[in-house]
Design a protein around this motif. Structure first.
Motif, mmCIF file in Angstrom:
data_model
loop_
_atom_site.group_PDB
_atom_site.id
_atom_site.type_symbol
_atom_site.label_atom_id
_atom_site.label_comp_id
_atom_site.label_asym_id
_atom_site.label_seq_id
_atom_site.Cartn_x
_atom_site.Cartn_y
_atom_site.Cartn_z
ATOM 1 N N UNK A 25 0.639 -1.122 0.851
ATOM 2 C CA UNK A 25 -0.052 0.097 0.130
ATOM 3 C C UNK A 25 0.721 1.289 0.049
ATOM 4 N N UNK A 26 1.824 1.366 0.582
ATOM 5 C CA UNK A 26 2.626 3.068 0.188
ATOM 6 C C UNK A 26 3.604 2.002 -0.643
ATOM 7 N N UNK A 27 3.815 1.345 -0.978
ATOM 8 C CA UNK A 27 4.401 1.619 -2.609
ATOM 9 C C UNK A 27 3.018 2.420 -3.454
ATOM 10 N N UNK A 28 1.949 2.070 -3.463
ATOM 11 C CA UNK A 28 0.939 2.486 -4.267
ATOM 12 C C UNK A 28 0.842 3.974 -4.326
ATOM 13 N N UNK A 29 0.943 4.320 -3.300
ATOM 14 C CA UNK A 29 0.822 5.403 -2.279
ATOM 15 C C UNK A 29 1.742 6.561 -2.534
ATOM 16 N N UNK A 30 3.217 6.077 -3.016
ATOM 17 C CA UNK A 30 4.685 6.610 -3.318
ATOM 18 C C UNK A 30 4.245 7.825 -4.680
ATOM 19 N N UNK A 85 13.660 3.461 4.123
ATOM 20 C CA UNK A 85 13.131 3.053 3.490
ATOM 21 C C UNK A 85 11.569 2.977 2.680
ATOM 22 N N UNK A 86 11.204 3.892 2.709
ATOM 23 C CA UNK A 86 9.959 4.462 2.469
ATOM 24 C C UNK A 86 10.538 5.104 1.311
ATOM 25 N N UNK A 87 11.516 5.894 1.040
ATOM 26 C CA UNK A 87 12.384 6.760 -0.074
ATOM 27 C C UNK A 87 12.405 5.613 -0.875
ATOM 28 N N UNK A 88 12.908 4.320 -0.946
ATOM 29 C CA UNK A 88 13.530 3.419 -1.484
ATOM 30 C C UNK A 88 13.021 2.532 -1.851
ATOM 31 N N UNK A 89 10.495 2.637 -1.046
ATOM 32 C CA UNK A 89 10.656 1.439 -2.120
ATOM 33 C C UNK A 89 9.800 2.051 -3.055
ATOM 34 N N UNK A 90 9.573 3.634 -2.460
ATOM 35 C CA UNK A 90 9.038 3.955 -4.279
ATOM 36 C C UNK A 90 9.231 4.428 -5.661
ATOM 37 N N UNK A 91 10.819 3.462 -5.486
ATOM 38 C CA UNK A 91 11.739 3.682 -6.768
ATOM 39 C C UNK A 91 12.265 1.686 -7.058
ATOM 40 N N UNK A 92 11.488 1.031 -6.103
ATOM 41 C CA UNK A 92 12.502 0.037 -6.640
ATOM 42 C C UNK A 92 11.555 -1.053 -6.009
ATOM 43 N N UNK A 93 11.547 -2.597 -6.586
ATOM 44 C CA UNK A 93 10.584 -3.484 -6.483
ATOM 45 C C UNK A 93 10.436 -3.947 -5.114
ATOM 46 N N UNK A 295 11.230 -5.222 14.824
ATOM 47 C CA UNK A 295 12.244 -5.029 14.272
ATOM 48 C C UNK A 295 12.527 -4.795 12.462
ATOM 49 N N UNK A 296 10.965 -5.044 12.247
ATOM 50 C CA UNK A 296 10.754 -4.417 10.515
ATOM 51 C C UNK A 296 10.476 -2.888 10.714
ATOM 52 N N UNK A 297 10.902 -2.375 9.548
ATOM 53 C CA UNK A 297 10.883 -0.563 8.750
ATOM 54 C C UNK A 297 10.083 -1.471 8.218
ATOM 55 N N UNK A 298 8.865 -0.005 8.146
ATOM 56 C CA UNK A 298 8.017 -0.084 7.714
ATOM 57 C C UNK A 298 6.971 0.728 6.918
#
Length: 298
Positions: A25-30, A85-93, A295-298
């Motif tokens: 969902x975060x990647x979709x919102x990005x 992590x969120x910055x990267x997630x929007x730009x990579x699989x 421990x997860x980062x999301x």
């Protein structure tokens, strides 16, 4: 005990599913808003969910505890880990980001040896070295597929390791859910503070708001079930199930975004997971297996 371990393993599987659904969902919102706005909006909803959970579990504590040095360090590290992590997630699989992030247990073991003086034998040193070779295979520096976003995930791993190492030295009387609540509130506040420096507030459609609320609900589910897993079973048995997150990431990455990781990425991920599992096995033999509940980062 066996049935407790099975239930705990199921809780861990549910927790990892929650974290990957949040990532999706975060990647979709990005695609529509900045990482800061995602942190701000999702953080409000996630904090509400966690507050209700902490209240029901009677885990609320005076907020002045949030100003203790170790919790401040942990919170700052978590904020930086989440932002990178969120910055990267929007730009990579998703699968690539998740694969790199599986180096976290190895990084925590390395950090514990270097900064906390915990003994690490040659077998675990070897596993750490092999694991980081796996990370390099995934990232492949110097090749066309290498991007700054791979570095952002690596930075997220380092910040998350700082967070988890500081967690080890915190007072165990402070409930895990309260720590998660403090972190969630802080992440949201930083998101709001960063908004003017990241393009400002972008209009939020109903569908985008629903997307971010679903992300918040998913990450709250992840926190709930990972705590349940820790309370129910033997961590030496349950900890390896955290690597199911990579399988979920591969599946959702393909179904939602059509992403198929390159063979070298899969090879690197397999090496990282195998090294992590071996490290957990050695730590279980020594009786020091510990999986921080957030421990997860999301």
């Amino acid at each position: 005990m066996y049935s407790d371990n099975i239930r705990a393993a199921l809780f861990m599987l549910l927790a990892m599913a929650g974290f990957v659904i949040n990532d999706t969902f975060v990647k979709i919102a990005s695609a529509d808003v900045s990482p800061a706005q995602i942190m701000a909006i999702r953080g409000v909803a996630a904090s509400l969910f966690l507050y209700i959970l902490a209240w029901k579990l009677r885990a609320l504590r005076p907020m002045r505890l949030a100003l203790s040095p170790r919790l401040l360090l942990r919170t700052a590290a978590d904020i930086l880990a989440t932002l990178s992590y969120i910055t990267a997630l929007g730009q990579m699989p998703i699968a690539n980001a998740s694969a790199i992030f599986q180096a976290l247990p190895l990084t925590v073991t390395l950090g514990a040896a270097l900064f906390l003086g915990e003994p690490v034998g040659w077998r675990r040193w070897t596993a750490i070295a092999v694991g980081f070779i796996g990370v390099m295979i995934i990232v492949r520096p110097g090749t066309e597929g290498f991007t700054i976003y791979s570095v952002a995930v690596l930075a997220s791993v380092v910040f998350a390791a700082v967070r988890d190492l500081s967690t080890r030295r915190m007072d165990k009387a402070v409930p895990s859910i309260f720590i998660a609540l403090v972190t969630s509130i802080a992440v949201s506040l930083v998101g709001w503070l960063l908004l003017p420096f990241s393009g400002g507030w972008q209009p939020v459609s109903t569908s985008l708001l629903v997307t971010l609320c679903c992300a918040a609900a998913a990450i709250a589910v992840g926190y709930i079930f990972i705590v349940q897993a820790m309370r129910t079973g033997d961590m030496g048995f349950v900890a390896p199930f955290r690597y199911s997150i990579l399988l979920y990431a591969l599946l959702l990455g393909y179904l939602v975004f059509g992403d198929l990781p390159a063979p070298l990425t899969l090879l690197g991920a397999a090496i990282v997971v195998a090294s992590g599992l071996y490290t957990l096995y050695r730590e279980r033999l020594r009786g020091v297996v510990e999986v921080p509940p957030t421990q997860q980062v999301h």
